[in-house]
Scaffold this active site. Structure first.
Site, PDB file in Angstrom:
ATOM      1  CG  ASP A   1      -8.719   6.316   0.371  1.00  0.00           C
ATOM      2  OD1 ASP A   1      -9.174   6.310  -0.693  1.00  0.00           O
ATOM      3  OD2 ASP A   1      -7.597   5.917   0.604  1.00  0.00           O
TER       4      ASP A   1
ATOM      5  N   GLY B   1       0.993  -1.260   0.253  1.00  0.00           N
ATOM      6  CA  GLY B   1      -0.146  -0.046   0.053  1.00  0.00           C
ATOM      7  C   GLY B   1       0.777   0.961   0.108  1.00  0.00           C
TER       8      GLY B   1
END
Ligand code: ATP
Ligand code: MG
Length: 320
Positions: A173, A60
């Protein structure tokens, strides 16, 4: 997807953290204001030395998520590690995520068991392992979801979101890859790196980090809105887009197969009409989408209102 989060290129030359090296990982002092997750973290002490790395679950923003096993109990966990020599943004995000995960306690928020920090600055979060991956990976492997499946999934996301919002936490998000699933088809919200805890009196925020593609119009084009937006209602837009993507099988604002770029997204999100479901979708589902994907934020329903929407009621069963 185009991402505004300042992504660093993953430095593949970095050595993997040796999570079995207890000399370097120390459990962090607990936040006294934190709730049950923190209690779990304090009562289930899992020294890093007792964790064995089994593989990589994902990469990530500045870090890596590993599948690890607790040698003593054989229980499997996910360990998110952000390296001390990583960029500042990634480190700020992992500290933010740690802060939020330790404050939350909901069956629809990924659970945090321990956090670790090395003197070198590496930070790690030990989380429950979601053994079916993310909704994004599931969409790509299994294909689209039916309305009843989506009602089941959406209800769980909304339970998590309503919990967050009632605790004044904005996720910021929401997207398929940040919604994790296990084999029991439990869905949990994850990845709190850019989330924000709002003060009790403040409704609007002015930060514009997030994933462009899932941003609501007022977030995407803050100048048109005086720089501020209601983060709670912005989360609802992202949720709506996510649910529609799971139904149609591709990012709903663009034709299937088209890669999003910033100008196309801006045109579509800010100047286009909100996407609509294809023919064949039920009226209830269509209306549910309308309640999420309103360009005018004040027309969107809140998470707790959406939990009462006829689309979810229609498919609710005893085991949902
Ligand atoms: P990005 O910037 O891409 O959003 P990130 O650094 O914020 O990533 P996460 O989204 O938390 O990291 O995790 C990256 C990926 O790792 C997820 O999409 C998922 O595939 C996997 N992952 C993360 N946490 C878990 C978990 N608890 N169980 C199983 N897989 C996980
Ligand atoms: Mg993520």
């Amino acid at each position: 997807m185009t991402v505004v989060r300042q992504r660093r290129q993953l430095n593949l030359c970095l050595s993997l953290p040796d999570v079995s090296d207890r000399r370097h990982f120390f459990p962090l002092p607990l936040d006294p204001s934190a709730t049950t997750n923190a209690v779990i973290a304090s009562s289930v002490t899992i020294p890093a030395a007792e964790l064995e790395r089994l593989g990589v679950l994902g990469h990530g923003n500045g870090g890596t998520v590993y599948k690890v096993q607790h040698k003593r109990t054989s229980k499997v966990y996910a360990l998110k590690v952000v390296y001390g020599d990583g960029d500042l943004t990634a480190r700020q995000q992992v500290f933010r995520e740690r802060e939020i995960l330790r404050k939350t306690d909901s069956p629809h928020i990924v659970r945090c068991y321990e956090t670790y920090e090395k003197p070198s600055g590496d930070v790690a979060i030990l989380m429950e392992y979601m053994d079916a991956g993310s909704l994004d990976t599931l969409l790509r492997s299994k294909g689209t979801f039916s309305e009843p499946e989506l009602a089941h999934i959406t209800r769980q996301i909304l339970e998590g979101l309503s919990y967050l919002h009632s605790h004044r936490i904005i996720h910021r998000d929401l997207k398929p890859s940040n919604l994790l699933v296990n084999k029991k088809m439990e869905v949990k919200i994850a990845d709190f790196g850019i989330s924000e805890i709002m003060s009790p009196t403040l409704e609007s925020c002015n930060s514009h980090v997030g994933t462009y593609a899932y941003m609501s119009p007022e977030r995407f084009d803050p100048d048109a809105n005086g720089g501020n937006y209601n983060g709670f209602l912005a989360d609802i837009w992202s949720l709506g887009l996510t649910v529609m993507e799971l139904f149609v099988g591709h990012f709903p604002l663009l034709p299937a197969g088209q890669k999003p770029d910033w100008p196309t997204l801006m045109f579509s999100i800010c100047f286009g009409e909100p996407p609509v479901l294809p023919p064949g979708a039920s009226d209830e589902f269509r209306n549910f989408m309308d309640c999420c994907l309103q360009k005018e934020p004040s027309k969107r329903w809140t998470a707790s209102q959406l939990l009462e929407h006829p689309f979810l009621i229609k498919y609710s069963t005893a085991d949902n």
